[in-house]
Design a protein around this motif. Structure first.
Motif, PDB file in Angstrom:
ATOM      1  N   PHE A  66       0.838  -1.194   0.000  1.00 21.03           N
ATOM      2  CA  PHE A  66       0.000   0.000   0.000  1.00 21.03           C
ATOM      3  C   PHE A  66       0.873   1.244   0.000  1.00 21.03           C
ATOM      4  O   PHE A  66       2.053   1.207   0.353  1.00 21.03           O
ATOM      5  CB  PHE A  66      -0.929   0.004   1.214  1.00 21.03           C
ATOM      6  N   GLY A  67       0.265   2.372  -0.360  1.00 22.16           N
ATOM      7  CA  GLY A  67       0.995   3.627  -0.435  1.00 22.16           C
ATOM      8  C   GLY A  67       1.480   4.083   0.940  1.00 22.16           C
ATOM      9  O   GLY A  67       0.666   4.302   1.823  1.00 22.16           O
ATOM     10  N   MET A  68       2.785   4.189   1.092  1.00 26.58           N
ATOM     11  CA  MET A  68       3.369   4.670   2.349  1.00 26.58           C
ATOM     12  C   MET A  68       4.427   5.714   2.032  1.00 26.58           C
ATOM     13  O   MET A  68       5.119   5.630   0.998  1.00 26.58           O
ATOM     14  CB  MET A  68       3.994   3.530   3.163  1.00 26.58           C
ATOM     15  N   TYR A  69       4.584   6.637   2.961  1.00 25.61           N
ATOM     16  CA  TYR A  69       5.428   7.810   2.705  1.00 25.61           C
ATOM     17  C   TYR A  69       5.995   8.271   4.043  1.00 25.61           C
ATOM     18  O   TYR A  69       5.306   8.236   5.063  1.00 25.61           O
ATOM     19  CB  TYR A  69       4.526   8.864   2.063  1.00 25.61           C
ATOM     20  N   ILE A  70       7.275   8.623   4.079  1.00 21.38           N
ATOM     21  CA  ILE A  70       7.941   9.091   5.306  1.00 21.38           C
ATOM     22  C   ILE A  70       8.454  10.509   5.070  1.00 21.38           C
ATOM     23  O   ILE A  70       9.103  10.775   4.047  1.00 21.38           O
ATOM     24  CB  ILE A  70       9.104   8.174   5.705  1.00 21.38           C
ATOM     25  N   ALA A  71       8.145  11.428   6.010  1.00 25.52           N
ATOM     26  CA  ALA A  71       8.727  12.783   5.997  1.00 25.52           C
ATOM     27  C   ALA A  71       9.577  12.895   7.255  1.00 25.52           C
ATOM     28  O   ALA A  71       9.042  12.896   8.351  1.00 25.52           O
ATOM     29  CB  ALA A  71       7.631  13.841   5.989  1.00 25.52           C
ATOM     30  N   TRP A  72      10.881  12.983   7.098  1.00 24.82           N
ATOM     31  CA  TRP A  72      11.802  12.890   8.250  1.00 24.82           C
ATOM     32  C   TRP A  72      12.425  14.242   8.583  1.00 24.82           C
ATOM     33  O   TRP A  72      12.864  14.971   7.702  1.00 24.82           O
ATOM     34  CB  TRP A  72      12.901  11.882   7.954  1.00 24.82           C
TER      35      TRP A  72
END
Length: 828
Positions: free
Chosen positions: A53-59
Motif C-alpha cells: 500500500f501507499g506509504m510515505y515518510i517525511a523525516w
C-alpha cells in the motif's frame, strides 16, 4: 572506499522505489549517508519498502521525503521522481497550508487521520481534486522524541467521482467545511477564523483559547475580535488584519511581541503568526485565517543565553586568568582584555602567539593544541608567557571543547593561569624529597641487612622453635626448629592453638592463656616446664612469649620462642646469646622505625595541611557561591581541587614508599594466582575500559608478605594498562614457577637456591633497554606527565617490595613492542 546504499539491510527490495533509494546519493541531502540514519528511520524505511500500500515518510524538521511504489500514483509525473529526498513543503506547496499543520501536529506527537479528504493536487501538470483516506502518525526516535511522520494513504478519488455531480458538489461543500472546521478545532497549533470587516470570531480552537486568549469558547464565538481584545488596536495586529482583508496578501512574522490584557494587566507573549485570507468559491475574501504559535519560552531562553554570554565576558575581565575562545578549527573568537594588560599584545594569529610564548615551549604547545583539535581531547600543557616587562612566567594552559546536543565540537574555551610560584615551590620540594629519599635509602639499606640476618636466623635455626601467634593464640608461622623440637610439620600445626604443646594438667589450669595475658599486660611472659611433642613424648622447655603491637599500641599477636632444655646448660648459654642479639636488633629496628615515623608525620601533616586548606576553601566557595559562579568559574575551582588532589597523591605515594620497609612483615605460603585475581578485581574498571586481556598462564605457591605482594602486582599490572598502545588490544601475561638458580640466566642468583620466578609481560609501548635500571628509581619517568599520569614512584615501591623478599627484579623492553618484568624470590 564508501559503502554503497545497496549494502544496507533496510534498503533491500521495494521494487522501483527501492532501487531509486539505493542508488541515490543521500550524502547531498539533509538526511546524509544512510550509514548515519537513526535506527527508528531505518526500521520504518524497511517496513515502507515491503508494504504494497501507499506509504510515505517525511523525516526531520525539513520533512525530507521517502516513499514506496504504492505511493507513486499519488505523486504523479509532476512530482516524481523529483520529490525523493527533498522537503515535503517544496513538493506539496499548493496544499501546504492544509497539510502543513497536520505535519506539525504529528511532529509534536499528535496523530491525525481522515476519510475521503479532498486535496487540490498538481500531480500531472494541472490542479485536480483528489480524495484520500489517510493518516499522519509520529515516528519516535530511540530517546522518545519525534523524528518524523509516517503517512499511509489510499486514494478514493474514483469512488467519490462515482457520486452524482449535484450530490457530490453538496457533499464536498459540507465535507470540506466540516473537515476544515475540524482541522482548525483539532489542530495542535492555535488557530482562529474571523469573518467580515468587523472581524467577528467564527472559530477559535481549544489551544488558542486555553494557552493564549485564556477565554471560554462562549466568551468569544460570534463576537468582534477588537471588542474582546481592544489592546490589539494599540498594537500592529489590528492594522495588519485589516491590510490582509483588503489586499488578500498573506502576512507572516516570527518572534513578534504581543500583549494580551487580562484583569487590567498586560501579559507578554512572543509569537510566530500568520494572517491568510479565507476565500469563498467565487474567490471573494470573506474572512481571515489566523495562526498563532507561542514561542515565548524559546525567545526567553535565547535571551537568557545572550545575557549569560554577556556576564561571561564581564567575568573574564574581573579574574586574573587570561581567558580565550576559538571556533572548532582553532580560529580565535574571543580573548579577554587581560591579555593586552598582561602581555601588551592582542592575540590574533600565529605571529602574536609566537611573540608571547617562550621559543622553547612554542612547538610542543602547538603540537598538543593540534592533537586536541584533531581528537577532541582536553588541551593541557605548561608554557612560559612573556609579560610586558620582558620576563617569562610559567602558566598552566587548559582548554575544553564545547559540544552541541549531537556531541559535535562547536568551539573551545580555555584559560592561561600563572603558576610560576607553584613551579618554584615544586622544584624546591623535589630537591628536599630527593635529599630525604637518599637519607632514607641509606637507613633502609642498613635496616634491610639487619632484617636479612634476623630472617635467616629465624628460618635456619634448628635449636629453637620460633613461631608467631595471632592475638587468639593461633599458630601462623613455624620454623625448622619448631618442627625439630615439637615434631609437627608446618602444614600440620599452622591454624591450630598453641595449647596443643602443653600437658593436660597445664591446659586444665589454663596456663597457655595465663601466659598470653601476662605478655599482654607486661609485654613478655617467660616460663619453663614440660611440653608435649607430636608423638606424645615430653621435653623440658624454656618459653618466651612476647606481645607484638601495632603503631597504635594494640596487641596484634605474639612471638613465641621455645628452647629444648634437656641439655640445660648448653641451651641456657645459647639462649642468652640469641636473646642479647635479638634485643639489639629490636632496639635498632625500633630506633629506625621512630625516625621513619617522624618523617611520615611531617609528610602526612606539615605537607598535606596546606593542601587540605586549599581543598576546604575551594569547597566552601563552591558550596556558598555556587549560584554566583559561571560554568567556567566552577570549572576553575574544580581544577584547583584536582591539582591539590594530585599533590596529595604524590605525598601519599612517598609515604607508601617510605613505609615499605617499616611495616610488619609476615611471610605466608600463598597461591600467587589468588593475588592476581584480587588485583584483577581491583582494576576491573580499567581492564574493561582498555578492553584488556590478562592471562594467568602458570602459577605456584610462594612464601611472601601477601599485602606487599598485592601492591607489587597492582603497580605492575596498572602500569601495563596505563602504558598500552591505543591501537593494539592490551594483552598481559602473568606466570610463576619454582626454578633452580642454576637454570636461570642471572648471575646474581645463587645456583643451588630454589627461586619462585614470576614474570609479567605486556604488549604496550615498551621502553628503550638503556633505561631498564633507571625506571626503578624514585621520580623517574620516561614519558611526559601530559601523556601518562603518575608520580614516578610506583616501580620504586615494586623494587623495595622485592628487596623485602630478598629477591631480584629485572626489566627488559623494546620501544612499541612491550615490556617484561622478571622477579626472582627465594623459596625460603
Amino acid at each position: 572506499m564508501n559503502r554503497t546504499n545497496k549494502e544496507h539491510y533496510f534498503l533491500a527490495g521495494g521494487g522501483k522505489m527501492g532501487e531509486l533509494i539505493r542508488t541515490k546519493d543521500w550524502s547531498k541531502t539533509v538526511l546524509g549517508d544512510p550509514e548515519t540514519w537513526p535506527p527508528s528511520l531505518c526500521t520504518m524505511v524497511a517496513v515502507m519498502l515491503s508494504n504494497p500500500f501507499g506509504m510515505y515518510i517525511a523525516w526531520g524538521d525539513n520533512y525530507t521525503q521517502l516513499y514506496n511504489d504504492g505511493y507513486l500514483p499519488i505523486l504523479g509525473s509532476a512530482k516524481h521522481p523529483d520529490a525523493l529526498g527533498i522537503s515535503a513543503e517544496q513538493t506539496f506547496s499548493e496544499i501546504w497550508d492544509i497539510i502543513g499543520p497536520m505535519f506539525a501536529g504529528a511532529m509534536e506527537g499528535t496523530p491525525v487521520g481522515f476519510l475521503n479528504f479532498m486535496l487540490p493536487l498538481n500531480r500531472n501538470g494541472f490542479i485536480e481534486e483528489c480524495y484520500f483516506d489517510f493518516s499522519y502518525s509520529p515516528i519516535r526516535k530511540e530517546d522518545g522524541t519525534v523524528g518524523g511522520v509516517l503517512v499511509t494513504a489510499i486514494e478514493t478519488t474514483e469512488t467519490i467521482r462515482d457520486i452524482t455531480d449535484e450530490k457530490k458538489h453538496q457533499q464536498e461543500l459540507e465535507l470540506s467545511e466540516k473537515r476544515f472546521r475540524t482541522l482548525v478545532m483539532e489542530s495542535p497549533v492555535p488557530k482562529a477564523i474571523v469573518k467580515g470587516k468587523d472581524m467577528v470570531i467564527e472559530i477559535a480552537n481549544a489551544v488558542l483559547l486555553k494557552n493564549i486568549w485564556k477565554k471560554k469558547e462562549s466568551d468569544v464565538q460570534g463576537k468582534k475580535l477588537f471588542k474582546i481584545f481592544p489592546e490589539l488596536r494599540k498594537q500592529k495586529y489590528a492594522q495588519l488584519l485589516e491590510q490582509v482583508y483588503e489586499t488578500g496578501n498573506v502576512y507572516a512574522e516570527s518572534e513578534s511581541l504581543l500583549y494580551i490584557n487580562r484583569n487590567g494587566k498586560n501579559h507578554e507573549y512572543y509569537i510566530d503568526f500568520e494572517y491568510a485570507p479565507q476565500r469563498e468559491s467565487d474567490n471573494t475574501i470573506s474572512g481571515i485565517k489566523i495562526t498563532l504559535i507561542d514561542v515565548t519560552e524559546k525567545v526567553q531562553a535565547r535571551k537568557k543565553i545572550e545575557e549569560s554570554e554577556k556576564r561571561f565576558r564581564s567575568l573574564t575581565e574581573s579574574i586574573p586568568q587570561l581567558i580565550w575562545e576559538t571556533d572548532e578549527k582553532g580560529n580565535l573568537l574571543f580573548a579577554s582584555g587581560k591579555w593586552f594588560e598582561y602581555t601588551g599584545i592582542e592575540p590574533s594569529g600565529e605571529a602574536e602567539w609566537r611573540a608571547m610564548i617562550h621559543p622553547d615551549d612554542f612547538d610542543e604547545n602547538a603540537k598538543i593544541w593540534s592533537h586536541s583539535l584533531a581528537t577532541g581531547a582536553a588541551y593541557r600543557c605548561d608554557v612560559r608567557v612573556k609579560r610586558k616587562d620582558g620576563n617569562y612566567r610559567w602558566h598552566a594552559v587548559i582548554g575544553e571543547p564545547v559540544l552541541d546536543i549531537d556531541n559535535t565540537i562547536i568551539k573551545w574555551v580555555g584559560a592561561f593561569t600563572d603558576i610560576h610560584t607553584e613551579k618554584a615551590f615544586t622544584h624546591e620540594l623535589e630537591q628536599q624529597v630527593a635529599a630525604r629519599t637518599k637519607e632514607l635509602s641509606l637507613m633502609n639499606e642498613s635496616l634491610q641487612k639487619s632484617e636479612e640476618r634476623y630472617h635467616l636466623m629465624v628460618e635456619e635455626v634448628q635449636d629453637y622453635a620460633i613461631l608467631y601467634l595471632n592475638h587468639e593464640g593461633i599458630v601462623e608461622n613455624w620454623n625448622l626448629g619448631a618442627e625439630k623440637i615439637k615434631g609437627y610439620k608446618a602444614e600440620e600445626i599452622i591454624g591450630k592453638n598453641f595449647s596443643n604443646f602443653y600437658t593436660e594438667s597445664d591446659r586444665n589450669s589454663n596456663l597457655p592463656q595465663k601466659l598470653l595475658n601476662i605478655a599482654i599486660e607486661k609485654g613478655k611472659a617467660t616460663q619453663e616446664g614440660w611440653r608435649v611433642r607430636k608423638d606424645g613424648s615430653l621435653f623440658w622447655a624454656s618459653v618466651v612469649i612476647t606481645a607484638v603491637h601495632n603503631k597504635k599500641g594494640q596487641v596484634i599477636g605474639f612471638s613465641k620462642v621455645t628452647h629444648d632444655l634437656t641439655e640445660k646448660k648448653k641451651a641456657d648459654d645459647k639462649l642468652k646469646l640469641n636473646a642479647l642479639e635479638l634485643e639489639q636488633k629490636n632496639a635498632e629496628l625500633e630506633k629506625m622505625n621512630q625516625e621513619l615515623q617522624s618523617f611520615a608525620y611531617i609528610s602526612s601533616h606539615d605537607l598535606q595541611e596546606p593542601l587540605r586548606k586549599i581543598q576546604t576553601f575551594a569547597t566552601l566557595i563552591l558550596e556558598k557561591e555556587f549560584e554566583n559562579l559561571s560554568d567556567n568559574g566552577k570549572d576553575k575551582f574544580q581544577r584547583m581541587q584536582n591539582a591539590a588532589k594530585r599533590m596529595q597523591t604524590l605525598i601519599n605515594d612517598l609515604l607508601s614508599y617510605s613505609r615499605t620497609n617499616i611495616q610488619e612483615r609476615i611471610f605466608e605460603k600463598t597461591d600467587l594466582s589468588k593475588i592476581v585475581d584480587e588485583v584483577k578485581d581491583d582494576l576491573q574498571e580499567e581492564i574493561e575500559q582498555k578492553n584488556a586481556t590478562i592471562e594467568n598462564c602458570e602459577s605456584c605457591e610462594a612464601n611472601i608478605i601477601p599485602f606487599q605482594f598485592r601492591q607489587l602486582l597492582y603497580n605492575l599490572i596498572s602500569n601495563s594498562l596505563k602504558f598500552s598502545n591505543p591501537e593494539t588490544p592490551v594483552v598481559i601475561k602473568i606466570s610463576s614457577k619454582i626454578v633452580k638458580g642454576a637454570a636461570l640466566e642471572n648471575k646474581k642468583l645463587e645456583k643451588d637456591t630454589n627461586y619462585c620466578h614470576i614474570q609479567i609481560k605486556d604488549n604496550g609501548i615498551g621502553f628503550e633497554q638503556q633505561y631498564s635500571s633507571k625506571i626503578f628509581e624514585v621520580f623517574q619517568r620516561l614519558h611526559g606527565k601530559l601523556d601518562y599520569t603518575g608520580t614516578g614512584i610506583g616501580l620504586a615501591i615494586v623494587k623495595k617490595i622485592v628487596d623485602n623478599h630478598n629477591g631480584i627484579i629485572t626489566a627488559t623492553g623494546e620501544k612499541n613492542k612491550g615490556a617484561t618484568f622478571d622477579i626472582y624470590i627465594p623459596v625460603r
